[in-house]
Motif scaffolding. Structure first.
Motif, PDB file in Angstrom:
ATOM      1  N   ARG A 171       9.108  -4.436 -12.132  1.00  0.00           N
ATOM      2  CA  ARG A 171       7.814  -3.889 -11.745  1.00  0.00           C
ATOM      3  C   ARG A 171       6.674  -4.867 -12.015  1.00  0.00           C
ATOM      4  N   TYR A 172       5.498  -4.500 -11.554  1.00  0.00           N
ATOM      5  CA  TYR A 172       4.278  -5.278 -11.813  1.00  0.00           C
ATOM      6  C   TYR A 172       3.704  -4.884 -13.165  1.00  0.00           C
ATOM      7  N   ARG A 173       3.189  -5.866 -13.892  1.00  0.00           N
ATOM      8  CA  ARG A 173       2.573  -5.622 -15.193  1.00  0.00           C
ATOM      9  C   ARG A 173       1.115  -6.079 -15.174  1.00  0.00           C
ATOM     10  N   PHE A 179       8.206 -12.085  -9.422  1.00  0.00           N
ATOM     11  CA  PHE A 179       8.663 -10.901  -8.690  1.00  0.00           C
ATOM     12  C   PHE A 179       7.644  -9.771  -8.800  1.00  0.00           C
ATOM     13  N   GLY A 180       7.151  -9.531 -10.006  1.00  0.00           N
ATOM     14  CA  GLY A 180       6.167  -8.467 -10.206  1.00  0.00           C
ATOM     15  C   GLY A 180       4.896  -8.693  -9.426  1.00  0.00           C
ATOM     16  N   ARG A 181       4.418  -9.919  -9.440  1.00  0.00           N
ATOM     17  CA  ARG A 181       3.192 -10.229  -8.710  1.00  0.00           C
ATOM     18  C   ARG A 181       3.418 -10.167  -7.197  1.00  0.00           C
ATOM     19  N   SER A 182       4.627 -10.486  -6.767  1.00  0.00           N
ATOM     20  CA  SER A 182       4.946 -10.387  -5.344  1.00  0.00           C
ATOM     21  C   SER A 182       4.881  -8.931  -4.892  1.00  0.00           C
ATOM     22  N   LEU A 183       5.446  -8.023  -5.689  1.00  0.00           N
ATOM     23  CA  LEU A 183       5.373  -6.597  -5.367  1.00  0.00           C
ATOM     24  C   LEU A 183       3.924  -6.149  -5.240  1.00  0.00           C
ATOM     25  N   SER A 206       1.071  -8.116  -4.826  1.00  0.00           N
ATOM     26  CA  SER A 206       0.277  -8.810  -3.806  1.00  0.00           C
ATOM     27  C   SER A 206       0.623  -8.342  -2.401  1.00  0.00           C
ATOM     28  N   GLN A 207       1.882  -7.969  -2.192  1.00  0.00           N
ATOM     29  CA  GLN A 207       2.323  -7.481  -0.893  1.00  0.00           C
ATOM     30  C   GLN A 207       2.023  -5.987  -0.711  1.00  0.00           C
ATOM     31  N   ARG A 208       1.431  -5.385  -1.758  1.00  0.00           N
ATOM     32  CA  ARG A 208       1.136  -3.949  -1.732  1.00  0.00           C
ATOM     33  C   ARG A 208       2.390  -3.176  -1.318  1.00  0.00           C
ATOM     34  N   SER A 209       3.457  -3.457  -2.042  1.00  0.00           N
ATOM     35  CA  SER A 209       4.788  -2.982  -1.678  1.00  0.00           C
ATOM     36  C   SER A 209       4.949  -1.470  -1.773  1.00  0.00           C
ATOM     37  N   GLN A 210       4.107  -0.830  -2.594  1.00  0.00           N
ATOM     38  CA  GLN A 210       4.233   0.610  -2.834  1.00  0.00           C
ATOM     39  C   GLN A 210       5.583   0.918  -3.482  1.00  0.00           C
ATOM     40  N   MET A 211       6.051  -0.015  -4.339  1.00  0.00           N
ATOM     41  CA  MET A 211       7.373   0.129  -4.935  1.00  0.00           C
ATOM     42  C   MET A 211       7.439  -0.392  -6.365  1.00  0.00           C
ATOM     43  N   THR A 212       8.142   0.371  -7.193  1.00  0.00           N
ATOM     44  CA  THR A 212       8.521  -0.021  -8.546  1.00  0.00           C
ATOM     45  C   THR A 212       9.914   0.540  -8.775  1.00  0.00           C
ATOM     46  N   LEU A 213      10.760  -0.190  -9.509  1.00  0.00           N
ATOM     47  CA  LEU A 213      12.110   0.278  -9.775  1.00  0.00           C
ATOM     48  C   LEU A 213      12.377   0.296 -11.270  1.00  0.00           C
ATOM     49  N   PHE A 220       9.648   4.303  -7.616  1.00  0.00           N
ATOM     50  CA  PHE A 220       8.322   4.904  -7.692  1.00  0.00           C
ATOM     51  C   PHE A 220       7.420   4.301  -6.614  1.00  0.00           C
ATOM     52  N   SER A 221       6.606   5.132  -6.006  1.00  0.00           N
ATOM     53  CA  SER A 221       5.798   4.697  -4.863  1.00  0.00           C
ATOM     54  C   SER A 221       4.469   4.085  -5.303  1.00  0.00           C
ATOM     55  N   THR A 222       4.555   3.030  -6.132  1.00  0.00           N
ATOM     56  CA  THR A 222       3.349   2.299  -6.517  1.00  0.00           C
ATOM     57  C   THR A 222       3.694   0.835  -6.769  1.00  0.00           C
ATOM     58  N   HIS A 223       2.753  -0.053  -6.436  1.00  0.00           N
ATOM     59  CA  HIS A 223       2.911  -1.476  -6.744  1.00  0.00           C
ATOM     60  C   HIS A 223       2.007  -1.864  -7.913  1.00  0.00           C
ATOM     61  N   ASP A 224       1.299  -0.890  -8.472  1.00  0.00           N
ATOM     62  CA  ASP A 224       0.501  -1.120  -9.670  1.00  0.00           C
ATOM     63  C   ASP A 224       1.299  -0.701 -10.901  1.00  0.00           C
ATOM     64  N   GLU A 225       0.705  -0.886 -12.071  1.00  0.00           N
ATOM     65  CA  GLU A 225       1.363  -0.455 -13.303  1.00  0.00           C
ATOM     66  C   GLU A 225       1.565   1.058 -13.251  1.00  0.00           C
ATOM     67  N   LEU A 226       2.802   1.504 -13.462  1.00  0.00           N
ATOM     68  CA  LEU A 226       3.114   2.930 -13.418  1.00  0.00           C
ATOM     69  C   LEU A 226       2.422   3.650 -14.576  1.00  0.00           C
TER      70      LEU A 226
END
Length: 468
Positions: free
Chosen positions: A127-129, A143-147, A149-156, A232-238
């Motif tokens: 995930r992004y931190r 990887f986290g910053r890629s999620l 910056s791409q506004r991936s809407q994803m965290t695992l 999870f449907s977020t690319h920011d910190e959960l």
């Protein structure tokens, strides 16, 4: 006694003439010393004056420099704020690409990430931190910053719950949650907006769904560990809040007036927060605390809003394997009654995800393809493969193994080739609450006119009529 005054007068005159030069010489020595002292004092004053001037100049330079740096910093901050977010993201990604292998924009070796241990289990994240210090490596950071910056809407995240362990009741402020149970048997609880508690059992191969800000919990009711993949449907910190943390953060009088327990505020004061985080709870004296657990099942019309039998759903076959989908379907004519409940409920919420299993047979290929309306994130359950990503920067190819996580930005063409003796099994999530839209290479090439292909590839038109 007669005194010769004339002789005495002559002698006195002689003495004066002799003494006078000595007296003058003595005074001349005194004058010279005074002069030297005065000169020395003047030189010392002159030196102190020069030193004072130098110190004053140095202080002025220091103050001027500090003021200049402050002004430049303020100007830089203001200019930075004027830049658009995409420009800043692009700059960040460019810097990261220089520092690490570009493949880590798309690949995360999750087994190497930090394990968050609890009494009842463990959690790991891809995930992004917000805090760069929370990354264990620059590859994980890339990887986290890629999620993000791409506004991936994803965290695992992976969630392991020991037998009788409990993922404490909690909710997420900024994300829907979609889970796939890889192993074990779990009992799920949900408190929805109608104040209805929904409970049901989940077994391996099935999917769970919790909308944003919905209170829920997971209890392992089997003898083996439960192992969940959670998207999870977020690319920011959960952002998550557990019920015990919410309780102990509430002032005693407020909790007493809200809950109205017998004993009032004194009863509230009997509760004490555990020293260790109870995110996945398993008290050592559980048998003393719980003597008659009840696991009742709610009506199907409630259960199937949050639950989907993915392993029992329709299989979509392709030459190299099988795909199954837990998503919203525009045409639900082929869905079962329970699948329709899930599909409709999923589409009623914003920023939901679609989940899928992808099985690729030994040496099989999921041909190059891309998705119109979704980013994609996947976790390797079994097998190994070679992954290729084709974008405007060229082709990036790398190997993946069990536990690895991959990310494919929307519109990015990618392929997956099984490279082990065993079948490759992927759990995939797509950032869309609508029906997934995908285009394979053979489809778009066959749909392109043969004379267009002939002109593009410098081949005779009849060649494309035969082969495509």
């Amino acid at each position: 006694m007669f005194v010769n005054y004339k002789l005495l007068k002559v002698l006195l005159m002689l003495n004066v003439s002799v003494i006078q030069p000595g007296i003058e010489q003595t005074f001349s020595h005194v004058d010279e010393r005074d002069k030297r002292r005065k000169v020395k004092k003047l030189e010392e004053k002159r030196q102190w004056s020069l030193l004072s001037v130098f110190l004053a100049c140095l202080l002025a330079c220091t103050v001027t420099t500090a003021v200049g740096v402050l002004i430049l910093s303020l100007v830089y901050i203001n200019n930075t704020q004027l830049h658009s977010e995409p420009e800043l993201r692009a700059t960040t990604i460019a810097i990261l690409q220089k520092a690490v292998d570009p493949k880590f924009q798309f690949l995360n070796h999750l087994p190497k990430s930090k394990v968050f241990e609890f009494p009842g289990g463990a959690i790991q994240w891809a995930r992004y931190r917000n805090n760069i210090k929370d990354y264990l490596s620059i590859e994980e950071e890339a990887f986290g910053r890629s999620l993000n910056s791409q506004r991936s809407q994803m965290t695992l995240g992976t969630l392991r719950i020991k037998s009788n362990g409990l993922r404490a009741p909690h909710w997420h402020f900024n994300a829907n949650e979609h889970g796939y149970l890889v192993q074990g048997t779990a009992w799920i609880g949900v408190v929805d907006d109608g104040h209805v508690v929904t409970t049901y059992n989940v077994t391996a191969g099935q999917v769970i769904f919790f909308p944003k800000n919905t209170l829920h919990w997971i209890k392992n009711v089997g003898n083996e560990d439960c192992f969940f993949l959670l998207f999870f449907s977020t690319h920011d910190e959960l952002q998550t809040l557990d019920v015990d943390d919410a309780f102990f953060s509430t002032p005693e009088d407020i909790a007493s007036r809200s809950l109205k327990p017998e004993g009032g505020i004194n009863f509230i004061r009997t509760f004490h927060k555990q020293k260790e985080d109870q995110g996945v709870n398993l008290p050592h004296n559980l048998a003393e605390l719980v003597t008659n657990a009840s696991y009742t099942q709610s009506p199907d019309n409630l259960v199937w809003r949050y639950f989907y039998d993915l392993k029992g759903s329709k299989e979509y076959r392709f030459p190299g394997g099988i795909i199954q989908l837990a998503q919203y379907w525009k045409n639900g004519s082929e869905l079962s009654k329970n699948e329709k409940i899930f599909s409709t409920f999923l589409n009623q919420h914003q920023n939901t995800l679609a989940l899928s299993t992808l099985k690729i047979y030994n040496n099989g290929l999921r041909q190059p393809h891309f998705h119109f309306n979704a980013n994609e994130m996947g976790y390797v359950i079994s097998g190994c493969a070679k992954v290729g990503i084709i974008n405007t920067q060229g082709t990036t190819e790398f190997d993946i193994h069990i536990g690895d996580v991959v990310f494919f930005p929307i519109g990015t063409q990618h392929y997956i080739k099984s490279a082990c003796d065993e079948d490759l099994l992927f759990i995939l999530a797509f950032s869309t609450g609508d029906q997934l839209q995908t285009l394979d290479m053979d489809d778009y090439l066959q749909a392109t006119a043969d004379h267009i292909l002939a002109q593009l590839f410098f081949k005779k038109q009849k060649l494309f009529r035969v082969t495509m």
